[in-house]
Design an enzyme around this catalytic site. Structure first.
Site, short mmCIF file in Angstrom:
data_model
loop_
_atom_site.label_atom_id
_atom_site.label_comp_id
_atom_site.label_asym_id
_atom_site.label_seq_id
_atom_site.Cartn_x
_atom_site.Cartn_y
_atom_site.Cartn_z
N GLU A 198 -7.74 62.67 -38.35
CA GLU A 198 -8.35 63.34 -37.20
C GLU A 198 -7.81 62.73 -35.91
O GLU A 198 -7.39 61.56 -35.88
CB GLU A 198 -9.88 63.17 -37.32
CG GLU A 198 -10.72 63.74 -36.23
CD GLU A 198 -10.63 65.25 -36.03
OE1 GLU A 198 -9.51 65.73 -35.76
OE2 GLU A 198 -11.66 65.92 -36.10
N ASP A 199 -7.82 63.51 -34.84
CA ASP A 199 -7.34 62.98 -33.56
C ASP A 199 -8.36 62.07 -32.88
O ASP A 199 -8.04 61.01 -32.38
CB ASP A 199 -6.90 64.13 -32.62
CG ASP A 199 -7.95 65.22 -32.46
OD1 ASP A 199 -9.06 65.11 -33.02
OD2 ASP A 199 -7.66 66.21 -31.77
N ARG A 217 -1.10 69.20 -25.20
CA ARG A 217 -0.89 68.61 -26.52
C ARG A 217 0.46 67.92 -26.64
O ARG A 217 0.66 67.03 -27.45
CB ARG A 217 -0.96 69.69 -27.61
CG ARG A 217 -2.32 70.34 -27.79
CD ARG A 217 -2.32 71.15 -29.08
NE ARG A 217 -3.41 72.11 -29.17
CZ ARG A 217 -4.64 71.84 -29.59
NH1 ARG A 217 -4.95 70.60 -29.93
NH2 ARG A 217 -5.56 72.77 -29.67
N PHE A 262 -12.92 62.34 -21.02
CA PHE A 262 -12.23 63.42 -21.72
C PHE A 262 -10.72 63.17 -21.65
O PHE A 262 -10.14 63.11 -20.57
CB PHE A 262 -12.58 64.80 -21.16
CG PHE A 262 -12.18 65.89 -22.11
CD1 PHE A 262 -12.96 66.21 -23.21
CD2 PHE A 262 -10.98 66.56 -21.93
CE1 PHE A 262 -12.55 67.19 -24.12
CE2 PHE A 262 -10.57 67.55 -22.82
CZ PHE A 262 -11.36 67.85 -23.92
N LYS A 272 -14.62 57.43 -29.80
CA LYS A 272 -15.54 57.27 -28.66
C LYS A 272 -16.90 56.86 -29.22
O LYS A 272 -17.77 57.72 -29.40
CB LYS A 272 -15.71 58.61 -27.94
CG LYS A 272 -14.60 59.06 -27.04
CD LYS A 272 -15.05 60.35 -26.34
CE LYS A 272 -13.92 61.09 -25.69
NZ LYS A 272 -14.31 62.43 -25.22
N ASP A 294 -15.93 61.88 -31.91
CA ASP A 294 -16.78 61.92 -30.74
C ASP A 294 -18.23 61.88 -31.23
O ASP A 294 -18.74 60.81 -31.55
CB ASP A 294 -16.41 63.22 -30.01
CG ASP A 294 -17.00 63.36 -28.63
OD1 ASP A 294 -17.17 62.35 -27.95
OD2 ASP A 294 -17.29 64.50 -28.22
P1 IMP Z 1 -16.98 65.65 -32.85
O1 IMP Z 1 -17.29 66.67 -33.91
O2 IMP Z 1 -17.97 65.70 -31.71
O3 IMP Z 1 -16.80 64.24 -33.38
O4 IMP Z 1 -15.68 66.11 -32.13
C1 IMP Z 1 -14.44 65.93 -32.64
C2 IMP Z 1 -13.48 66.96 -32.06
O5 IMP Z 1 -13.77 67.22 -30.68
C3 IMP Z 1 -12.07 66.46 -32.08
O6 IMP Z 1 -11.41 66.88 -33.24
C4 IMP Z 1 -11.45 67.05 -30.85
O7 IMP Z 1 -10.86 68.29 -31.14
C5 IMP Z 1 -12.59 67.29 -29.90
N1 IMP Z 1 -12.66 66.25 -28.84
C6 IMP Z 1 -13.61 65.30 -28.69
N2 IMP Z 1 -13.37 64.53 -27.61
C7 IMP Z 1 -12.23 65.02 -27.06
C8 IMP Z 1 -11.45 64.62 -25.90
O8 IMP Z 1 -11.74 63.66 -25.16
N3 IMP Z 1 -10.33 65.35 -25.67
C9 IMP Z 1 -9.95 66.40 -26.45
N4 IMP Z 1 -10.65 66.80 -27.53
C10 IMP Z 1 -11.78 66.12 -27.84
MG MG Z 2 -9.69 70.08 -30.02
#
Ligand code: IMP
Ligand code: MG
Length: 179
Positions: free
Chosen positions: A98-99, A164, A151, A130, A102
């Site tokens: 995963e990138d 990207r 962000f 994060k 959050d």
């Molecule tokens: P989560 O489900 O809230 O953990 O979110 C994960 C997904 O939210 C990641 O795969 C990203 O695509 C997106 N995401 C969360 N924070 C960022 C950010 O700071 N920049 C870009 N994409 C983000």
């Molecule tokens: Mg995304």
């Protein structure tokens, strides 16, 4: 630096170092056992493509896509599976790439799904973390680097499908997404 950025958070050089460090950790843990690398589209692809070059076990790749933020900068908690992997993972060692983690919603959902499909093991690897934003408790096995609650874009991460292609990770100027 791109003009829409506040600052660079992870340089190209730092990215390449942390990719190698994570690959070494994975190589140690898997100890030669085959691995199915599941890449979460689209943001994780640059990271995953760099990472797999340093893995030393037999590697297979597959792809999964879940609903993204779209034009917003925070997660809805509702995760929609847009594309599933194409194989039976029963008895396989799976690494989810995963990138960024959050809230944790995305990875929690995918990990649970793979465990229910009887994978031998399910590990999670994320480029960025994060921790201050976590809502769901999910164990992350490999983390590139922790970042503050900003962000970020670049090296696969987008805002509204842009940025990207940047070779580093940077903080997006708030003026780009608030008006
Ligand atoms: P989560 O489900 O809230 O953990 O979110 C994960 C997904 O939210 C990641 O795969 C990203 O695509 C997106 N995401 C969360 N924070 C960022 C950010 O700071 N920049 C870009 N994409 C983000
Ligand atoms: Mg995304």
């Amino acid at each position: 630096m791109h003009r829409d950025l506040e600052q660079i958070l992870v340089t190209e050089r730092k990215l390449s170092q942390l990719v190698k460090r994570i690959a070494n950790e994975i190589n140690k843990d898997l100890n030669g056992e085959p691995l199915l690398v599941v890449i979460i589209l689209k943001g994780s692809t640059p990271f995953a493509m760099d990472l797999i070059k340093h893995l030393d076990m037999p590697v297979e790749m597959d792809f999964m896509q879940v609903s993204s933020y779209g034009k917003s900068t925070s997660s809805s908690g509702f995760i929609n599976l847009k594309k599933d992997i194409e194989q039976d993972i029963t008895g396989k060692n799976v690494l989810i790439v995963e990138d960024i983690i959050d809230s944790g919603n995305t990875l929690y959902k995918i990990k649970t799904l793979f465990q229910d499909r009887n994978a031998k093991s399910v590990r999670i690897c994320t480029l960025l973390d994060k921790p201050s934003r976590r809502v769901v408790d999910v164990k992350v096995d490999y983390v590139g680097t922790e970042i503050p609650d900003e962000f970020v874009v670049g090296y696969g991460l987008d805002y509204n499908e842009q940025y990207r292609n940047l070779p580093y990770v940077g903080v997006l100027k708030k003026s780009v997404y608030t008006n």
